[in-house]
Design an enzyme around this catalytic site. Structure first.
Site, PDB file in Angstrom:
ATOM      1  N   ASP A   1      -6.546  35.543  11.568  1.00 54.22           N
ATOM      2  CA  ASP A   1      -7.803  35.307  10.858  1.00 54.22           C
ATOM      3  C   ASP A   1      -8.975  35.984  11.573  1.00 54.22           C
ATOM      4  O   ASP A   1      -9.854  36.563  10.937  1.00 54.22           O
ATOM      5  CB  ASP A   1      -8.077  33.807  10.731  1.00 54.22           C
ATOM      6  CG  ASP A   1      -7.040  33.075   9.905  1.00 54.22           C
ATOM      7  OD1 ASP A   1      -6.364  33.719   9.074  1.00 54.22           O
ATOM      8  OD2 ASP A   1      -6.896  31.850  10.098  1.00 54.22           O
TER       9      ASP A   1
ATOM     10  N   ASP B   1      -2.020  27.537  11.709  1.00 51.76           N
ATOM     11  CA  ASP B   1      -3.378  27.615  12.257  1.00 51.76           C
ATOM     12  C   ASP B   1      -3.455  26.673  13.445  1.00 51.76           C
ATOM     13  O   ASP B   1      -2.789  25.624  13.470  1.00 51.76           O
ATOM     14  CB  ASP B   1      -4.411  27.216  11.201  1.00 51.76           C
ATOM     15  CG  ASP B   1      -4.614  28.278  10.133  1.00 51.76           C
ATOM     16  OD1 ASP B   1      -4.372  29.461  10.411  1.00 51.76           O
ATOM     17  OD2 ASP B   1      -5.027  27.913   9.016  1.00 51.76           O
TER      18      ASP B   1
END
Length: 163
Positions: free
Chosen positions: A132, A116
């Site tokens: 995401d 991330d």
């Protein structure tokens, strides 16, 4: 049919963008480091997430892999059942699949961790990635599809009850 081809192309582009951006972050930003992109608005923060959204089920990779695979099977089943009859549904499923595949690749090839790196500084939102975004937009479109479908069904039932 053009819309469905465009959805597939978009899904592939998002999957590639997800993998390329994760690769760039891993190669250029040390783990745990952050860098401003637009100060006060968005930054890059290299983390590895062993869990799902917001770190949920941290360390339970086998559950996350299982849920991802089940959701992807459901998505493929919906495509087989509904085909390309409904463009909104097809787009939604394509986006969910694209993001799911992106994060699944990470979990399988990165010791169960997802890279991330996007951080919305102005609201201190949890760090996320391109996959995401794809999943969230696809899931939102699925909600819209089901709400619209429910409204259509109720209208049809109302018309049939009046007759």
């Amino acid at each position: 049919m053009f819309s469905c081809i465009l959805a597939i192309i978009t899904g592939v582009i998002l999957l590639v963008a997800d993998q390329v951006t994760k690769y760039i972050v891993v190669q250029t930003l040390p783990l745990g480091a952050n860098a401003d992109f637009i100060p006060g608005l968005i930054g890059f923060w290299h983390i590895h997430n062993k869990g799902g959204a917001w770190g949920f089920l941290d360390g339970y990779t086998w559950i996350l892999l299982s849920v991802t695979i089940i959701v992807m099977i459901i998505c493929f089943a919906m495509i087989l059942k509904h085909g390309v009859k409904n463009k909104l549904l097809f787009w939604a499923i394509t986006l969910v699949l694209s993001g799911g595949i992106g994060n699944l690749i990470d979990r399988v090839f990165n010791s169960g961790e997802v890279v991330d790196f996007l951080h919305l500084e102005f609201i201190d939102f949890p760090v996320f990635n391109v996959a995401d975004c794809s999943i969230v937009i696809g899931a939102g479109l699925l909600v819209v599809y089901f709400v619209v479908d429910l409204i259509k069904e109720r209208r049809m039932n109302s018309v049939n009850a009046d007759n």
